[in-house]
Design an enzyme around this catalytic site. Structure first.
Site, short mmCIF file in Angstrom:
data_model
loop_
_atom_site.label_atom_id
_atom_site.label_comp_id
_atom_site.label_asym_id
_atom_site.label_seq_id
_atom_site.Cartn_x
_atom_site.Cartn_y
_atom_site.Cartn_z
N GLY A 275 7.60 -6.95 5.78
CA GLY A 275 8.50 -5.86 5.97
C GLY A 275 8.51 -5.36 7.43
O GLY A 275 9.36 -4.87 7.97
N ALA B 9 0.80 -1.26 0.06
CA ALA B 9 -0.02 -0.05 0.11
C ALA B 9 0.87 1.31 -0.01
O ALA B 9 0.33 2.42 -0.43
CB ALA B 9 -0.79 -0.01 1.40
N ASN C 84 -8.16 -8.83 10.60
CA ASN C 84 -7.41 -7.80 10.04
C ASN C 84 -7.21 -6.61 11.05
O ASN C 84 -8.08 -6.55 11.96
CB ASN C 84 -8.19 -6.81 8.78
CG ASN C 84 -8.43 -7.81 7.85
OD1 ASN C 84 -7.39 -7.68 6.71
ND2 ASN C 84 -9.27 -8.41 7.50
N ASP D 236 -1.21 -10.21 -1.46
CA ASP D 236 0.03 -10.00 -1.17
C ASP D 236 0.17 -11.26 0.49
O ASP D 236 1.23 -11.73 0.80
CB ASP D 236 0.60 -8.86 -0.96
CG ASP D 236 -0.15 -7.86 -0.14
OD1 ASP D 236 -1.15 -8.26 0.54
OD2 ASP D 236 0.21 -6.50 -0.02
N THR D 237 -0.81 -10.62 1.40
CA THR D 237 -0.92 -11.76 2.56
C THR D 237 -0.65 -13.15 2.32
O THR D 237 0.11 -13.73 3.01
CB THR D 237 -2.10 -11.28 3.32
OG1 THR D 237 -2.34 -10.00 3.55
CG2 THR D 237 -2.31 -12.25 4.58
N ARG E 106 8.12 -3.46 -5.25
CA ARG E 106 9.45 -3.84 -5.55
C ARG E 106 9.35 -4.87 -6.74
O ARG E 106 8.32 -5.49 -6.71
CB ARG E 106 10.09 -4.20 -4.46
CG ARG E 106 9.64 -5.31 -3.46
CD ARG E 106 9.52 -4.97 -2.13
NE ARG E 106 8.29 -5.26 -1.29
CZ ARG E 106 7.57 -4.35 -0.90
NH1 ARG E 106 7.55 -3.17 -1.04
NH2 ARG E 106 6.25 -4.73 -0.48
N THR F 199 1.94 -2.43 6.52
CA THR F 199 0.73 -1.53 6.72
C THR F 199 -0.31 -2.00 7.17
O THR F 199 -0.84 -1.29 8.35
CB THR F 199 0.31 -0.55 5.28
OG1 THR F 199 1.47 -0.25 4.69
CG2 THR F 199 -0.52 0.30 5.59
#
Length: 493
Positions: free
Chosen positions: A411, A14, A301, A242-243, A18, A264
């Site tokens: 990350g 978000a 979440n 992505d999760t 990359r 995020t």
């Protein structure tokens, strides 16, 4: 390197993206970042959009950088992104406007209006998805209510990774994991729910066929192959969310573990072979997402590092900027357990002056108000760790057994204080790594699609053999137990 294969992962979060080159050889994976770029939403006339064409330009730069670095022999490319957002195509397959950002205001109040058409219980029993203000179903329903010309003209809906796959390959399809984020998918049949779509009077024809994670959908278009100087590059639909790519890269052989995909957003949960949809799971607002190998990831979440990222962005804009490392140093010297926030409070959703919102939350709940940067970030970080404890306890209650270890990937684990606080708050060992979990999962699912890897178990064994992990062990149980009692009292207010 005769048995080595090269693959390119495009991992869009978000806040940044990359391009990661992966080389798989002899059951070991090495990765190299070939391109990194910011992902900056754009506010226009009061609405928030993704700059999707700029993102596609950056994807092309990632491919070009591979070519420039001598990796013209990459065999495949795949894209993973955040969930729920989408683009619409017209009858000539042209993009209709910029895709909206999930934090856009247009879904405000839509949840209550939607439930007049289909009850919360009925919708949850079909989809197994938590009710979130930004879900695809609410975005589409808001367009329907506004008599949107874009929706009227649309012939195809493609979720963000599928839209980018279409730009790359010319193939229009929907991958399973990203489809499961929409609250329009039947959790049991793994197909679009005609019942939900019909009750909302949405155009059924805009939804494309759903394919499994790890499907080769085509090759780079001839036009792009010429432009980028690369041939026979296969486009693979990995776990587009992505999760789910990150969860595939959890380095474990165990079945009983909790995970936190940390960025995020923090997504915390466990794996299941079947959806868990019942009265308790609905009361806990648990979501059932599709994962690699047909797995169901049962998760919650949590707002995640968004609060810290927004604080830093605000301070940077005010000319008070500092690095994340400098913030960590300030946190270490800030007094612990003075004040707490609920990271999921609605006041923290939108961009803005996050430090002041943190202070206002503390004022409203009768707590000492954090003033310095260190005090503000300390408040956020310890609150997030305690939120993880509350969440894992609810997940264990739902599952009916203990989850003794928490794997943190993504990350966010670069925030070593958060990892340490999570171990302390939850009273569990925290295994942190790998950092580039989404990219790694993306690459290894590509390898599985190419027939080089057998299954999810082998993917995780390769991750474990290829990347360092750090284990954090709790040492201050009594202090954090006391803080947890105080935290629960505060977030009740």
């Amino acid at each position: 390197m005769s048995n080595a294969i090269k693959m390119l992962a495009i991992d869009l979060g978000a806040s940044n993206g990359r391009a990661i080159l992966g080389i798989l050889e002899d059951e070991k994976l090495t990765i190299q970042e070939v391109h990194r770029f910011s992902n900056d939403p754009v506010m226009v006339n009061g609405n928030l959009y993704w700059d999707i064409l700029r993102l596609f330009h950056e994807i092309k730069q990632g491919i070009l950088n591979c070519v420039r670095l001598g990796h013209r022999d990459i065999q495949s490319i795949a894209v993973d992104t955040w969930g729920v957002d989408f683009g619409l195509l017209d009858s000539k397959d042209n993009l209709l406007g910029n895709p909206y950002h999930y934090r856009d205001k247009r879904t405000s109040g839509m949840m209550e209006k939607l439930q007049k058409l289909i009850s919360k219980e009925e919708l949850y029993n079909i989809t197994g998805i938590e009710f979130m203000w930004f879900n695809t179903i609410l975005q589409l329903y808001s367009m329907k209510r506004e008599n949107s010309s874009l929706l009227k003209e649309a012939k195809t809906l493609l979720l963000t990774p599928d839209l980018l796959n279409y730009f790359l390959s010319g193939v229009k399809t929907t991958e399973y994991s990203i489809a499961s984020t929409t609250q329009l998918l039947d959790a049991y049949t793994k197909c679009w729910s005609d019942k939900v779509i019909d009750q909302l009077d949405l155009p059924r024809e805009i939804f494309t066929d759903i394919i499994p994670s790890g499907t080769i959908i085509g090759e780079l278009t001839e036009e792009l192959s010429t432009e980028l100087g690369i041939q026979n590059l296969r486009v693979i639909a990995v776990a587009g969310h992505d999760t789910q790519s990150a969860i595939a890269a959890v380095p474990t052989e165990d079945e009983d573990f909790a995970y936190i995909s940390c960025g995020t957003w923090s997504l915390m949960g466990f794996e299941s072979n079947q959806p868990i949809i019942n009265e308790k799971s609905m009361d806990l607002s648990v979501t059932n997402e599709g994962g690699v190998g047909g797995k169901i990831t049962v998760l919650k979440n949590i707002m995640g590092l968004w609060l810290i990222q927004e604080c830093k962005r605000y301070w940077d804009n005010e000319g008070q900027g500092c690095t994340f490392a400098e913030l960590d140093e300030k946190v270490i010297h800030a007094k612990p357990f003075i004040s707490f926030v609920d990271p999921d409070d609605v006041s923290f959703i939108a961009p803005g002056n996050m430090p002041e919102r943190i202070r206002e939350y503390c004022r409203k709940t009768g707590q000492p108000v954090p003033e310095t940067k260190g005090e503000v970030v300390r408040c956020i970080t310890q609150s997030l760790a305690l939120k993880y404890r509350m969440t894992v306890e609810k997940l264990e209650d739902l599952l009916g057994k203990k989850l003794p270890v928490i794997h943190m990937v993504g990350g966010g684990i670069k925030d070593k204080l958060l990892c340490r606080f999570t171990a302390e708050a939850t009273g569990r060992s925290v295994i942190a790594g790998p950092i580039e979990a989404s990219s790694i999962g993306n690459i290894l699912v590509q390898a599985m699609a190419l027939g080089k890897i057998k299954d999810l178990k082998q993917i995780r064994n390769i991750v474990k053999a290829s990347f360092p992990i750090v284990t954090y062990t709790p040492t201050e149980k009594e202090l954090w137990d006391k803080a947890y009692v105080a935290y629960k009292e505060i977030i009740k207010k």
